[in-house]
Each structure stands twice: as C-alpha cells, then as structure tokens.
Design a protein around this motif. Structure first.
Motif, PDB file in Angstrom:
ATOM      1  N   VAL A 116      -8.125   4.686   6.345  1.00 35.28           N
ATOM      2  CA  VAL A 116      -7.373   4.663   5.085  1.00 35.28           C
ATOM      3  C   VAL A 116      -5.903   5.014   5.336  1.00 35.28           C
ATOM      4  N   THR A 117      -5.663   6.009   6.176  1.00 32.63           N
ATOM      5  CA  THR A 117      -4.282   6.402   6.487  1.00 32.63           C
ATOM      6  C   THR A 117      -3.525   5.265   7.155  1.00 32.63           C
ATOM      7  N   PRO A 168       0.803  -1.241   0.000  1.00 33.10           N
ATOM      8  CA  PRO A 168       0.000   0.000   0.000  1.00 33.10           C
ATOM      9  C   PRO A 168       0.824   1.274   0.000  1.00 33.10           C
ATOM     10  N   THR A 211      -5.102   5.835  -3.918  1.00 32.51           N
ATOM     11  CA  THR A 211      -5.651   5.229  -2.710  1.00 32.51           C
ATOM     12  C   THR A 211      -6.956   5.913  -2.296  1.00 32.51           C
ATOM     13  N   LEU A 261      -5.960  13.225   1.399  1.00 33.31           N
ATOM     14  CA  LEU A 261      -7.124  12.342   1.534  1.00 33.31           C
ATOM     15  C   LEU A 261      -8.399  13.155   1.704  1.00 33.31           C
ATOM     16  N   VAL A 278       1.463   2.682  -3.491  1.00 37.06           N
ATOM     17  CA  VAL A 278       0.326   3.228  -4.249  1.00 37.06           C
ATOM     18  C   VAL A 278       0.205   4.724  -3.978  1.00 37.06           C
ATOM     19  N   SER A 279      -0.030   5.482  -5.024  1.00 41.07           N
ATOM     20  CA  SER A 279      -0.212   6.935  -4.883  1.00 41.07           C
ATOM     21  C   SER A 279      -1.345   7.259  -3.905  1.00 41.07           C
ATOM     22  N   VAL A 280      -1.154   8.331  -3.153  1.00 36.19           N
ATOM     23  CA  VAL A 280      -2.179   8.729  -2.184  1.00 36.19           C
ATOM     24  C   VAL A 280      -3.493   9.055  -2.893  1.00 36.19           C
ATOM     25  N   TRP A 285      -4.226   2.045   6.941  1.00 31.78           N
ATOM     26  CA  TRP A 285      -4.051   0.972   5.957  1.00 31.78           C
ATOM     27  C   TRP A 285      -2.849   1.246   5.068  1.00 31.78           C
ATOM     28  N   GLN A 286      -2.695   2.485   4.639  1.00 33.09           N
ATOM     29  CA  GLN A 286      -1.596   2.794   3.727  1.00 33.09           C
ATOM     30  C   GLN A 286      -0.266   3.009   4.446  1.00 33.09           C
ATOM     31  N   LEU A 303      -9.761   4.944  -4.645  1.00 28.38           N
ATOM     32  CA  LEU A 303     -10.146   3.549  -4.419  1.00 28.38           C
ATOM     33  C   LEU A 303     -11.040   3.416  -3.191  1.00 28.38           C
ATOM     34  N   TRP A 304     -10.602   4.018  -2.078  1.00 25.41           N
ATOM     35  CA  TRP A 304     -11.382   3.904  -0.849  1.00 25.41           C
ATOM     36  C   TRP A 304     -12.646   4.760  -0.886  1.00 25.41           C
TER      37      TRP A 304
END
Length: 285
Positions: free
Chosen positions: A156-157, A106, A114, A224, A109-111, A159-160, A117-118
């Motif tokens: 999300v933060t 993760p 991401t 985000l 992957v670009s923020v 997770w990445q 996606l989320w």
C-alpha cells in the motif's frame, strides 16, 4: 546588507515556528525520557531506566524488527520503481501528461482514505481474494496473517508513494543534457543503454536524496498500521512509532515513549549518516 535583512525577515517566522513546534518539544521530550512522567502522577526522575527497559523489552525488539522489515520492503521499491516510471513519462508521447496524472493521483488521496480502501480490498472476503479465487487460489488473510501483514502494508505504501518520488526524478531528468543522448545514439546506444550509462549517473544525487527521505518516511510510518491493523495480529505489524503512540496515549507512559522515540531517532540518524557516507564516496553524487 539590504538583501541580508530581507532574507532574515523571511526566515524569522519559519525559524520561530520551527523553534516552538519542533526544537523546544524535542528538548522537552528528551528530558521526559529520563522520567516516569504520567499526567496523573508527580514527575519522578528515573535516570536511564526507560532506556534500559526498552532494551530489555521483547515488544520493543519485535517492533524494531517490524520497522526494519517494512523499511527493507518499501525503500528499495520507492527508490528504483519511480526511476523507470519517470523515464517512461518523460518521453515525448501523445497523452503522456494523462499518464503522469494517473501515476501521481494516489498521492492526492488521504492516507486514512487509502488505508480504509485497501483494508476493504485486503479483507478475507475482499476483491483481491475474489480475483485470486477465480484462478484457483485459496483465500489469504492478508491483514490477519503474521507473515503477510507487513508485505501487504508495504504494498500500500509503495502504491501511494511511487508517484510522489516519480516527480522528483522527473524534475531531475529535465537537467540531463540532451546532447549526451544524441552522442550516445550516434555511437549506437539503445534506449536502456542510454539511460543506464547516462541517466542513472546524472541523477545520482536525486537517487540518494530519495533514498534518505523514503527511509525516514518508512521509519516514521504509523497511520497505515493504526488504521488497517492496529498493530495486529499479535503485534506483527506494530512498528516503533506505533509502539510510541500506544505507550504515550493509551498507557500514558510518556517517559518510556519518549525514550523509545530517541532510540528510533538514533537509528534514523545512523542510517542517514551511512547514506551520506555513501554519497561522499561517490564523486559524481
């Protein structure tokens, strides 16, 4: 002397870039915070008016609360969870390198990717609500509810980011002497007892380091929020940095945005000093 000249030679270019792109803009922004600067109006000195306006603004306080709430959710998780993952992927197991890659993926992957996606997964008709409906839950407006939007963004933060901090801990674990574990095993210590009484104390400097940089990252996060919610609903996910962006580039209120930036800088500096004070109190750190 020879080594010193080469050292200064290597340092000169980064220092020059740091001066041009960090220090000089920071000094100029601090100066602008005392003006009513707008690109389409003459520059006017207003003293502390921007700072006073910020402390009288309910939007500023709600943005600061959103930032602190987001930090409280994100930083403890990013400090603690990667420790356990690093310990697990530090074991001599078959295929452990694949697990390291999966946990770190993760980060690659670009923020923005991401976030998109989320955003799709958190949509009311998204895949998360679909799976919840299979077990009888009603649809949840993850990004449209004022109480769920910050936890969703924090998730999300985490997770990445936890794979990134896992690497720091993994590197720190390589420096823990193996004979300490062997001695603990002779004393009958179990798996978690060894790590609780040996690993955690030995990697305390790294824990404090991760705490500081994850704190700074949480306070500065805005991509985000900008991509997934735009600060909504009703500014429920507007953080201080996103507020600075909107004031500076949407309302062109550069002076006010600069003042908010330096208030945030003071808050981050205060939190960092508290972390440093805790570090100094710990003789093992």
């Amino acid at each position: 002397m020879y080594k010193a000249r080469h050292a200064w030679g290597f340092l000169s270019l980064p220092m020059l870039l740091l001066l041009i792109f960090t220090f000089i803009p920071s000094v100029m922004a601090f100066g602008l915070s005392f003006t009513s600067y707008n690109p389409f109006r003459p520059l006017e000195f207003v003293g502390l008016t921007n700072y006073v306006d910020a402390f009288q603004s309910s939007l500023f306080y709600s943005s600061m609360w959103n930032t602190i709430y987001y930090w409280i959710l994100v930083t403890p998780a990013l400090v603690v969870l990667p420790i356990f993952v690093a310990i697990l992927v530090n074991q001599k197991l078959k295929g452990v390198k694949l697990f390291r890659l999966v946990f770190y993926f993760p980060v690659l992957v670009s923020v923005v990717v991401t976030a998109l996606l989320w955003k799709w997964m958190f949509a009311r008709e998204g895949i998360i609500n679909y799976f919840l409906s299979l077990v009888g839950f009603e649809q949840i407006g993850w990004l449209t509810g004022s109480t769920t939007v910050i936890p969703a963004l924090a998730f999300v933060t985490i997770w990445q980011g936890f794979g990134y901090y896992m690497l720091f801990y993994l590197a720190s674990l390589q420096g823990v002497p193996k004979d300490l574990y062997e001695a603990a095993e002779l004393d009958g210590a179990g798996f978690w007892q060894k790590h609780f009484h040996i690993t955690i104390p030995m990697i305390k400097p790294m824990i404090f380091f991760v705490t500081v940089i994850s704190t700074m990252g949480a306070f500065k996060e805005f991509t985000l929020m900008l991509t997934m919610t735009g600060g909504g609903p009703l500014n429920s996910s507007t953080t201080v940095v996103l507020l600075v962006f909107k004031e500076a580039f949407e309302r062109l209120n550069m002076g006010y945005a600069s003042a908010i930036s330096f208030i945030l800088f003071a808050v981050i500096m205060l939190v960092t000093l508290v972390n440093q004070r805790l570090l100094d109190k710990n003789p093992n750190a």
